[in-house]
Design a protein around this motif. Sequence first.
Motif, PDB file in Angstrom:
ATOM      1  N   UNK A  32       0.885  -1.154   0.000  1.00 53.96           N
ATOM      2  CA  UNK A  32       0.000   0.000   0.000  1.00 53.96           C
ATOM      3  C   UNK A  32       0.929   1.212   0.000  1.00 53.96           C
ATOM      4  N   UNK A  34       1.607   5.545  -0.370  1.00 53.06           N
ATOM      5  CA  UNK A  34       1.020   6.843  -0.046  1.00 53.06           C
ATOM      6  C   UNK A  34       2.004   7.956  -0.394  1.00 53.06           C
ATOM      7  N   UNK A  49      -3.283   7.894  -2.351  1.00 53.81           N
ATOM      8  CA  UNK A  49      -2.918   6.556  -1.915  1.00 53.81           C
ATOM      9  C   UNK A  49      -3.197   5.568  -3.036  1.00 53.81           C
ATOM     10  N   UNK A  51      -3.910   1.409  -3.456  1.00 56.05           N
ATOM     11  CA  UNK A  51      -4.112   0.114  -2.828  1.00 56.05           C
ATOM     12  C   UNK A  51      -4.086  -1.002  -3.882  1.00 56.05           C
ATOM     13  N   UNK A  94       3.029   0.762   3.336  1.00 55.08           N
ATOM     14  CA  UNK A  94       2.545  -0.100   4.408  1.00 55.08           C
ATOM     15  C   UNK A  94       2.403  -1.509   3.874  1.00 55.08           C
ATOM     16  N   UNK A  95       2.611  -2.480   4.745  1.00 51.14           N
ATOM     17  CA  UNK A  95       2.518  -3.876   4.341  1.00 51.14           C
ATOM     18  C   UNK A  95       1.063  -4.268   4.163  1.00 51.14           C
ATOM     19  N   UNK A  96       0.804  -5.246   3.342  1.00 51.46           N
ATOM     20  CA  UNK A  96      -0.561  -5.697   3.089  1.00 51.46           C
ATOM     21  C   UNK A  96      -1.029  -6.721   4.102  1.00 51.46           C
ATOM     22  N   UNK A  97      -0.134  -7.355   4.807  1.00 49.58           N
ATOM     23  CA  UNK A  97      -0.561  -8.376   5.758  1.00 49.58           C
ATOM     24  C   UNK A  97      -0.650  -7.770   7.143  1.00 49.58           C
ATOM     25  N   UNK A  98      -1.583  -8.230   7.928  1.00 50.52           N
ATOM     26  CA  UNK A  98      -1.760  -7.694   9.268  1.00 50.52           C
ATOM     27  C   UNK A  98      -0.576  -8.000  10.142  1.00 50.52           C
ATOM     28  N   UNK A  99      -0.380  -7.203  11.133  1.00 50.51           N
ATOM     29  CA  UNK A  99       0.696  -7.410  12.087  1.00 50.51           C
ATOM     30  C   UNK A  99       1.877  -6.499  11.886  1.00 50.51           C
ATOM     31  N   UNK A 100       1.941  -5.813  10.751  1.00 49.48           N
ATOM     32  CA  UNK A 100       3.048  -4.884  10.553  1.00 49.48           C
ATOM     33  C   UNK A 100       2.574  -3.494  10.922  1.00 49.48           C
ATOM     34  N   UNK A 101       3.058  -2.990  12.039  1.00 47.66           N
ATOM     35  CA  UNK A 101       2.604  -1.702  12.520  1.00 47.66           C
ATOM     36  C   UNK A 101       3.624  -0.615  12.288  1.00 47.66           C
ATOM     37  N   UNK A 102       4.563  -0.837  11.392  1.00 48.95           N
ATOM     38  CA  UNK A 102       5.606   0.136  11.164  1.00 48.95           C
ATOM     39  C   UNK A 102       5.554   0.601   9.723  1.00 48.95           C
ATOM     40  N   UNK A 103       4.693   1.570   9.439  1.00 53.72           N
ATOM     41  CA  UNK A 103       4.710   2.159   8.103  1.00 53.72           C
ATOM     42  C   UNK A 103       6.097   2.735   7.835  1.00 53.72           C
TER      43      UNK A 103
ATOM     44  N   UNK B  32      -5.457   2.970  15.867  1.00 54.07           N
ATOM     45  CA  UNK B  32      -4.030   2.738  16.088  1.00 54.07           C
ATOM     46  C   UNK B  32      -3.382   4.109  16.266  1.00 54.07           C
ATOM     47  N   UNK B  34       0.312   6.460  16.865  1.00 55.56           N
ATOM     48  CA  UNK B  34       1.746   6.462  16.568  1.00 55.56           C
ATOM     49  C   UNK B  34       2.374   7.762  17.072  1.00 55.56           C
ATOM     50  N   UNK B  36       5.883   9.998  16.210  1.00 55.77           N
ATOM     51  CA  UNK B  36       7.022  10.180  15.333  1.00 55.77           C
ATOM     52  C   UNK B  36       7.863  11.345  15.840  1.00 55.77           C
ATOM     53  N   UNK B  46       9.737   6.824  13.338  1.00 61.99           N
ATOM     54  CA  UNK B  46       8.661   6.342  14.187  1.00 61.99           C
ATOM     55  C   UNK B  46       9.224   5.924  15.531  1.00 61.99           C
ATOM     56  N   UNK B  49       4.139   2.789  18.726  1.00 61.99           N
ATOM     57  CA  UNK B  49       2.796   2.609  18.219  1.00 61.99           C
ATOM     58  C   UNK B  49       1.971   1.856  19.257  1.00 61.99           C
ATOM     59  N   UNK B  59       9.537   1.326  18.907  1.00 65.20           N
ATOM     60  CA  UNK B  59      10.186   1.061  17.621  1.00 65.20           C
ATOM     61  C   UNK B  59      11.679   1.360  17.698  1.00 65.20           C
ATOM     62  N   UNK B  97      -4.190  -1.997  10.773  1.00 65.29           N
ATOM     63  CA  UNK B  97      -2.918  -2.540  11.227  1.00 65.29           C
ATOM     64  C   UNK B  97      -1.731  -2.049  10.428  1.00 65.29           C
ATOM     65  N   UNK B  98      -1.821  -0.872   9.889  1.00 69.91           N
ATOM     66  CA  UNK B  98      -0.709  -0.329   9.108  1.00 69.91           C
ATOM     67  C   UNK B  98      -0.999  -0.357   7.632  1.00 69.91           C
ATOM     68  N   UNK B  99      -2.109  -0.968   7.272  1.00 70.40           N
ATOM     69  CA  UNK B  99      -2.472  -1.014   5.859  1.00 70.40           C
ATOM     70  C   UNK B  99      -3.178   0.253   5.407  1.00 70.40           C
ATOM     71  N   UNK B 102      -2.356   7.244   7.372  1.00 66.17           N
ATOM     72  CA  UNK B 102      -2.252   7.821   8.701  1.00 66.17           C
ATOM     73  C   UNK B 102      -2.694   9.272   8.656  1.00 66.17           C
TER      74      UNK B 102
END
Lengths: 115, 113
Positions: A32, A34, A49, A51, A94-103, B32, B34, B36, B46, B49, B59, B97-99, B102
Motif C-alpha cells: 500500500x 502513499x 494513496x 491500494x 505499508x505492508x498488506x498483511x496484518x501485524x506490521x505496525x511500522x509504516x 491505532x 503512533x 514520530x 517512528x 505505536x 520502535x 494494522x498499518x495497511x 495515517x
Amino acid sequence: AQSVTQPDARVTVSEGASLQLRCKYSYSGTPYLFWYVQYPRQGLQLLLKYYSGDPVVQGVNGFEAEFSKSNSSFHLRKASVHWSDSAVYFCALSATSGGNYKPTFGKGTSLVVHP
Amino acid sequence: AQTIHQWPVAEIKAVGSPLSLGCTIKGKSSPNLYWYWQATGGTLQQLFYSITVGQVESVVQLNLSASRPKDDQFILSTEKLLLSHSGFYLCAWSLGTGDYEQYFGPGTRLTVL
C-alpha cells in the motif's frame, strides 16, 4: 524488510512547470503506497494513496501518482505547479498483511517553486 | 469528523528536565496510534505505536517512553531530556494494522537547551 527511497532531497522548479517527484520502494509483497505533504511547521497531510487497480491514482490539488510494480516505483506528478506547492513531500509504504505496525517513510523531498 | 489535537504547541526545556507531550483523538474509537520524531531536515522516525489501551510498542530507543491511558489519548514522556531530543514530535492515528493511511496531528516543537 521494506524500504522507501526518495532519491532527490531537493527539487527546484519554476511556477507553471511540470513536476515529478521520484519514489522507489522495496517490498516482497504488494504494497500500500502513499504520498504525504508537509507544509512548514505543520503535520503531514495525505495527498493520495494506492491500494490496487488502476496504477494511476488521482489526489488533491491536481497531483497524481503512478504505481509500477516492474520498476518498484510510485512517482508523484503534477502538470503545472503553483508557488503554494512548495513543501516537503513524503512517500510511504505499508505492508498488506496484518501485524506490521511500522509504516515506512522515505526521507522526503523538499520542493521549492520559484514564482 | 475525526480530530487530532497535540499539546503543547511548543516547549523550551532544559537538559535533564522531565517532559510530557500529549495527543488526543476525537471522533474515532479504537484507533491505532503512533508517535514520530522529526529532526531538522525532515526525516521521520517512528518512535512508538499502540493498537489498544495500555499496550504500547517501542520502535526505537531514544530514552523516551509512551503510554496510552485512554482509548483516545497517547502520551510521550521522559524523566530526563537530552539535547538530542530537540525536534518536532508528531502524533498520528490510523484505522487498521498499518495497511491504512495515517492522519497526523499538528505537531509539537521541542527545543532542549
